[in-house]
Write an enzyme that holds these catalytic residues in place. Structure first.
Site, PDB file in Angstrom:
ATOM      1  N   ASP A   1      10.925   3.957  12.298  1.00 45.78           N
ATOM      2  CA  ASP A   1      11.656   2.861  12.935  1.00 45.78           C
ATOM      3  C   ASP A   1      13.014   2.583  12.293  1.00 45.78           C
ATOM      4  O   ASP A   1      14.053   2.740  12.931  1.00 45.78           O
ATOM      5  CB  ASP A   1      10.790   1.587  13.028  1.00 45.78           C
ATOM      6  CG  ASP A   1      10.066   1.226  11.740  1.00 45.78           C
ATOM      7  OD1 ASP A   1      10.307   1.882  10.709  1.00 45.78           O
ATOM      8  OD2 ASP A   1       9.261   0.276  11.763  1.00 45.78           O
TER       9      ASP A   1
ATOM     10  N   ASP B   1       0.854  -1.187   0.000  1.00 46.71           N
ATOM     11  CA  ASP B   1       0.000   0.000   0.000  1.00 46.71           C
ATOM     12  C   ASP B   1       0.892   1.240   0.000  1.00 46.71           C
ATOM     13  O   ASP B   1       2.109   1.119   0.083  1.00 46.71           O
ATOM     14  CB  ASP B   1      -0.920   0.002   1.235  1.00 46.71           C
ATOM     15  CG  ASP B   1      -0.166  -0.404   2.481  1.00 46.71           C
ATOM     16  OD1 ASP B   1       1.015  -0.017   2.617  1.00 46.71           O
ATOM     17  OD2 ASP B   1      -0.748  -1.110   3.328  1.00 46.71           O
TER      18      ASP B   1
ATOM     19  N   ASP C   1       1.828   5.097   1.520  1.00 51.27           N
ATOM     20  CA  ASP C   1       1.703   6.071   2.597  1.00 51.27           C
ATOM     21  C   ASP C   1       2.224   7.409   2.109  1.00 51.27           C
ATOM     22  O   ASP C   1       3.198   7.477   1.364  1.00 51.27           O
ATOM     23  CB  ASP C   1       2.528   5.621   3.815  1.00 51.27           C
ATOM     24  CG  ASP C   1       1.999   4.318   4.395  1.00 51.27           C
ATOM     25  OD1 ASP C   1       0.787   4.221   4.630  1.00 51.27           O
ATOM     26  OD2 ASP C   1       2.799   3.387   4.593  1.00 51.27           O
TER      27      ASP C   1
HETATM   28  P1  ATP Z   1       4.597  -3.028   5.032  1.00 47.41           P
HETATM   29  O1  ATP Z   1       3.380  -2.174   4.811  1.00 47.41           O
HETATM   30  O2  ATP Z   1       5.219  -3.578   3.810  1.00 47.41           O
HETATM   31  O3  ATP Z   1       4.418  -4.033   6.093  1.00 47.41           O
HETATM   32  P2  ATP Z   1       5.697  -0.559   5.971  1.00 47.41           P
HETATM   33  O4  ATP Z   1       7.125  -0.133   6.144  1.00 47.41           O
HETATM   34  O5  ATP Z   1       4.879   0.216   5.004  1.00 47.41           O
HETATM   35  O6  ATP Z   1       5.739  -2.081   5.604  1.00 47.41           O
HETATM   36  P3  ATP Z   1       3.717   0.076   7.919  1.00 47.41           P
HETATM   37  O7  ATP Z   1       3.388  -0.680   9.149  1.00 47.41           O
HETATM   38  O8  ATP Z   1       2.736   0.179   6.825  1.00 47.41           O
HETATM   39  O9  ATP Z   1       5.064  -0.573   7.393  1.00 47.41           O
HETATM   40  O10 ATP Z   1       4.179   1.511   8.399  1.00 47.41           O
HETATM   41  C1  ATP Z   1       4.434   2.567   7.485  1.00 47.41           C
HETATM   42  C2  ATP Z   1       5.648   3.364   7.941  1.00 47.41           C
HETATM   43  O11 ATP Z   1       5.409   3.933   9.237  1.00 47.41           O
HETATM   44  C3  ATP Z   1       6.918   2.540   8.109  1.00 47.41           C
HETATM   45  O12 ATP Z   1       7.619   2.414   6.891  1.00 47.41           O
HETATM   46  C4  ATP Z   1       7.678   3.343   9.139  1.00 47.41           C
HETATM   47  O13 ATP Z   1       8.337   4.421   8.522  1.00 47.41           O
HETATM   48  C5  ATP Z   1       6.589   3.898  10.034  1.00 47.41           C
HETATM   49  N1  ATP Z   1       6.326   3.032  11.196  1.00 47.41           N
HETATM   50  C6  ATP Z   1       5.433   2.035  11.273  1.00 47.41           C
HETATM   51  N2  ATP Z   1       5.434   1.456  12.484  1.00 47.41           N
HETATM   52  C7  ATP Z   1       6.355   2.118  13.214  1.00 47.41           C
HETATM   53  C8  ATP Z   1       6.832   1.998  14.556  1.00 47.41           C
HETATM   54  N3  ATP Z   1       6.345   1.065  15.365  1.00 47.41           N
HETATM   55  N4  ATP Z   1       7.783   2.864  14.958  1.00 47.41           N
HETATM   56  C9  ATP Z   1       8.252   3.807  14.129  1.00 47.41           C
HETATM   57  N5  ATP Z   1       7.869   3.959  12.862  1.00 47.41           N
HETATM   58  C10 ATP Z   1       6.927   3.131  12.397  1.00 47.41           C
HETATM   59 MG    MG Z   2       2.775  -0.012   4.600  1.00 52.55          MG
END
Ligand code: ATP
Ligand code: MG
Length: 461
Positions: free
Chosen positions: A159, A74, A76
């Site tokens: 993170d 997805d 962001d």
């Molecule tokens: P995916 O959607 O493929 O699992 P993602 O990196 O997009 O991976 P998400 O959980 O959708 O992960 O979160 C989007 C973004 O928000 C992450 O890339 C990160 O930058 C930030 N993020 C998410 N969770 C945390 C956290 N617990 N602490 C700090 N930053 C976070």
């Molecule tokens: Mg994501």
């Protein structure tokens, strides 16, 4: 004077705003990300916000995945606009969330998630006034997190370095505040800032480190890996609903088998599945094979585009914990069938304290387990009735899984495989050929024979 007054008005409670660090900027020629690889809707959201005078970027996992030639799950968007300002720009937008206030912009089935730039939670005595926006508990865990900040603040509070890349589809540049591009090139999961502190702030980051390492086939960088085993127990303090969501992401991301190995390596499995971890210790060969086979099947099904249900997954993860519990109850004088029922109930209840499995999954879990008691009883019309049971397929797959881990069922799996493929008349003769000991009234016979059953379907431990 006026300037001073203005400053104290803008930052009434902050001492000095943190110095803005300049990011490394990669032009379109310095990176491989193509604008047309990005969701049209995400680009539209960013450009609309930019036209309204805000900063806006595509950010996070999607930038990371596109740089690695993977399909993002997805998109962001991060922006300087507040959630209310974002909502005002789009007809199809909704403000959601308590822990993080976000805006979802809907385009048919696609949702673009828009988040306002956030800062790390201010230090303890920094800003009293901010305490209603952000809060920590005694162990440093962040409870609420709605302190807005600059783009750089936003990068620093993310993170991992690989998750903190900002792409501007208008200039086609990537802004890299944390050397994330370097870490993508070197295939490293590296926490931003002090690893121990960042895990303490949010222990779920430990699970995320493992998840991304498995998903991307990256290494967890040494300093980011080091504190994990020591801090693993901090997961005990995470709300069970959040841990359930994370567990699904861990095991339904297509890399469950690898994820499981890493969870074990970093001592993160036991805080998530205490009863299963104990079973693994008691009987590593059987429990390990059953869980690994279940996860390998899950990965395969995902790869083939087949549906996977969390009920089957949790049923498999917890099954190895059942026998010991059944025996314990039987030793206290409980008959086998009620002992099995009670053990199943207790184990699911305890697991829900860790990962709040919703009822829509615990009910089919129980049905899959109950089916294991019914599959041996095939006489008369029973086999056909079982075949019509909506849970038959899952129950049968589960039986094969148990056999693959070495459970002795007297060829029951093969029998059912044949039965499903057999003609009507063949089915009748298969039923006739059943030896009486498998069927009819197993409970009665077992009791009158005075044999103690090892709890339904329990493997020898
Ligand atoms: P995916 O959607 O493929 O699992 P993602 O990196 O997009 O991976 P998400 O959980 O959708 O992960 O979160 C989007 C973004 O928000 C992450 O890339 C990160 O930058 C930030 N993020 C998410 N969770 C945390 C956290 N617990 N602490 C700090 N930053 C976070
Ligand atoms: Mg994501």
């Amino acid at each position: 004077m006026l300037k001073k007054l203005f400053q104290s008005f803008r930052f009434p409670l902050r001492r000095i705003p943190p110095a803005r660090r300049t990011p490394e900027i990669l032009s379109s020629r310095q990176h491989s990300l193509q604008r047309n690889a990005i969701s049209r809707n995400a680009v539209n959201v960013v450009q609309r916000l930019q036209q309204a005078g805000y900063e806006a970027y595509v950010v996070g996992g999607c930038v990371r995945d596109l740089l690695l030639d993977l399909d993002p799950k997805d998109y962001d968007v991060a922006t300087s606009a507040t959630p209310e300002q974002v909502r005002a720009e789009f007809r199809n937008a909704r403000v959601i969330g308590r822990r993080f206030k976000l805006v979802h912009v809907h385009f048919g089935r696609e949702i673009i998630e828009v988040a306002t730039f956030r800062a790390n939670h201010p230090e303890e005595d920094d800003e009293e006034e901010a305490s209603h926006l952000a809060a920590r508990n005694e162990s440093g865990r962040i409870l609420r997190d709605n302190v807005y900040g600059t783009l750089d603040d936003d990068a620093q509070r993310r993170d991992f370095t690989i998750n903190a890349l900002y792409y501007d589809p208008t200039s086609e540049r990537i802004l890299d505040h944390t050397h994330g591009v370097h870490d993508i090139r070197n295939r490293l999961i590296r926490l931003i800032g002090d690893p121990e502190q960042r895990y303490q702030e949010d222990p779920v980051r430990m699970l995320r480190a493992v998840r991304f390492a498995a998903k991307l086939d990256f290494e967890i960088e040494r300093h980011s890996a080091e504190p994990i085993a020591e801090l693993a127990d901090l997961l005990d303090g995470i709300p069970s609903a959040r841990l359930f969501d994370e567990t699904l992401k861990l095991f339904l991301g297509g890399k469950a088998e690898r994820t499981f190995e890493l969870l074990l390596e970093y001592d993160l499995f036991a805080p998530l599945f205490p009863a299963s971890a104990a079973a693994l210790e008691r009987n590593p060969e059987y429990a390990g094979t059953l869980i690994r086979n279940a996860l390998a099947n899950t990965d395969l099904r995902i790869q083939q585009g087949k549906p996977v249900t969390p009920a089957f997954l949790f049923a498999a993860l917890l099954w190895p914990a059942l026998p010991a519990r059944v025996l314990e109850l039987q030793d206290r004088g409980m008959p086998p069938i009620p002992a099995m029922q009670e053990a199943a109930h207790d184990i699911i209840w305890e697991q829900c304290q860790r990962t709040a499995i919703p009822k829509r999954f615990t009910i089919p879990m129980r049905e899959i387990w109950d089916m294991q008691e019914r599959l041996p009883r095939r006489q008369g019309r029973r086999a056909d009735q079982l075949l019509e049971n909506p849970r038959f397929r899952a129950g049968y797959d589960f039986l094969l899984l148990r056999e693959s881990a070495g459970e002795k069922t007297g060829g029951l799996g093969d029998w059912w495989t044949d039965y499903q493929e057999a003609s009507d008349s063949d089915r009748r003769s298969m039923i006739r050929n059943l030896s009486g000991k498998d069927d009819a009234a197993p409970r009665k016979r077992r009791r009158s024979g005075g044999r103690r059953r090892r709890g339904a379907d329990a493997p020898a431990e």
